[in-house]
Enzyme design. Structure first.
Site, PDB file in Angstrom:
ATOM      1  N   SER A 117       0.851  -1.198   0.000  1.00 40.95           N
ATOM      2  CA  SER A 117       0.000   0.000   0.000  1.00 40.95           C
ATOM      3  C   SER A 117       0.877   1.236   0.000  1.00 40.95           C
ATOM      4  O   SER A 117       1.944   1.256   0.612  1.00 40.95           O
ATOM      5  CB  SER A 117      -0.880   0.008   1.245  1.00 40.95           C
ATOM      6  OG  SER A 117      -1.513   1.271   1.365  1.00 40.95           O
TER       7      SER A 117
ATOM      8  N   TYR B 169      -2.016  -0.833  10.428  1.00 38.82           N
ATOM      9  CA  TYR B 169      -2.093  -1.305   9.039  1.00 38.82           C
ATOM     10  C   TYR B 169      -0.865  -0.829   8.255  1.00 38.82           C
ATOM     11  O   TYR B 169      -0.208  -1.624   7.578  1.00 38.82           O
ATOM     12  CB  TYR B 169      -3.374  -0.772   8.400  1.00 38.82           C
ATOM     13  CG  TYR B 169      -3.491  -1.016   6.907  1.00 38.82           C
ATOM     14  CD1 TYR B 169      -3.878  -2.261   6.412  1.00 38.82           C
ATOM     15  CD2 TYR B 169      -3.226   0.005   5.984  1.00 38.82           C
ATOM     16  CE1 TYR B 169      -3.990  -2.484   5.032  1.00 38.82           C
ATOM     17  CE2 TYR B 169      -3.343  -0.207   4.619  1.00 38.82           C
ATOM     18  CZ  TYR B 169      -3.730  -1.452   4.153  1.00 38.82           C
ATOM     19  OH  TYR B 169      -3.837  -1.666   2.796  1.00 38.82           O
TER      20      TYR B 169
END
Ligand SMILES: NC(=O)c1ccc[n+]([C@@H]2O[C@H](COP(=O)([O-])OP(=O)(O)OC[C@H]3O[C@@H](n4cnc5c(N)ncnc54)[C@H](OP(=O)(O)O)[C@@H]3O)[C@@H](O)[C@H]2O)c1
Length: 230
Positions: free
Chosen positions: A144, A155
């Site tokens: 990401s 995350y």
């Protein structure tokens, strides 16, 4: 120049929806057989029906936070395919947005590292020996571009750890015929990306397949799917 993956076998974790579903469809359109994965077999049932008209398909259910289920996924994927050639470690969880970034919990970190880091690393290690023996493999770790969002640090840190795994491991993959690269899909409207994301999930194609179709010896490269979006 793209390689031909007709008749090869791919494992796509988290193929039941979102980006993984697009990737599984894209691989099948290239003639690549696919092992579909989600937490429950039913989640992949309709996709398996559709893709089964075009290529060979197997479906495996596994909860990636449970070590024994990851082990079973590896064994069952190898058994169903006779050897995985292409791996997309795509499944991941997003942790809760903590309005006060200092309140991201230890459990947020534990859960995201189990599913987003430990599971993909173990799946990679489980499938690598056979790829190396057969002198062919394409491993794609879905990462990401998230940054400057400390409210989602559990995350974000898990994806940074996955990036580090890729960058430090490829030194052992030189001249093996196995490549390992990173795919940043962009911010997309999926269950994980949410409804406010600027891009449709379909925009991940055709870029998502680029790191699976490269020639040998492209290693630890960051591929941004949105750069290839039509
Ligand atoms: N969407 C974005 O904007 C965006 C941006 C950057 C990176 N990414 C990355 O792209 C990848 C796919 O994201 P997405 O947006 O497509 O996510 P998604 O729509 O939420 O889909 C997640 C997939 O992972 C599976 N999964 C979730 N938790 C799991 C668990 N504990 N064990 C096993 N499987 C599990 C789900 O399967 P079941 O529900 O069937 O179990 C589902 O197929 C992820 O690695 C994500 O970090 C996404």
């Amino acid at each position: 120049m793209s390689i031909d993956i007709r008749g090869k076998w791919a494992l796509v974790t988290g193929s039941s929806r979102g980006i993984g579903r697009e990737i599984a469809c894209g691989l099948a359109a290239k003639g690549c057989n696919v092992v579909l994965h989600g937490r429950l077999r039913e989640h992949n049932a309709s996709l398996a029906d559709d893709l089964g008209k075009v290529v060979k398909v197997a479906v495996i259910a596994a909860e990636l936070s449970v070590e024994a289920e990851v082990d079973r996924l590896i064994a069952d994927a190898q058994a169903a395919s006779g050897g995985i050639d292409v791996l997309f470690n795509n499944a991941a969880i997003m942790t809760p947005f903590r309005q006060d970034y200092a309140t991201v919990t230890a459990d947020d970190y534990r859960r995201s590292f189990e599913v987003n880091v430990i599971a993909p690393i173990r799946i990679t290690h489980g499938l690598l020996p056979r790829m190396i023996a057969r002198k062919f493999g394409r491993i794609v770790q879905v990462t990401s571009g998230i940054r400057d969002q400390p409210e989602l640090m559990a995350y974000a840190a898990s994806k940074a750890a996955l990036d580090k795994f890729v960058r430090d491991t490829v030194i052992r993959l030189r001249d093996t015929g196995v490549t390992m690269n990173l795919l940043d899909p962009g911010w997309l409207r999926t269950d994980l990306g949410g409804p406010n994301a600027p891009n449709a999930v379909e925009s991940v194609m055709p870029g998502a397949l680029v790191p699976a179709l490269i020639e040998n010896d492209v290693q630890a490269t960051w591929f941004s799917a949105q750069e290839y979006a039509r």
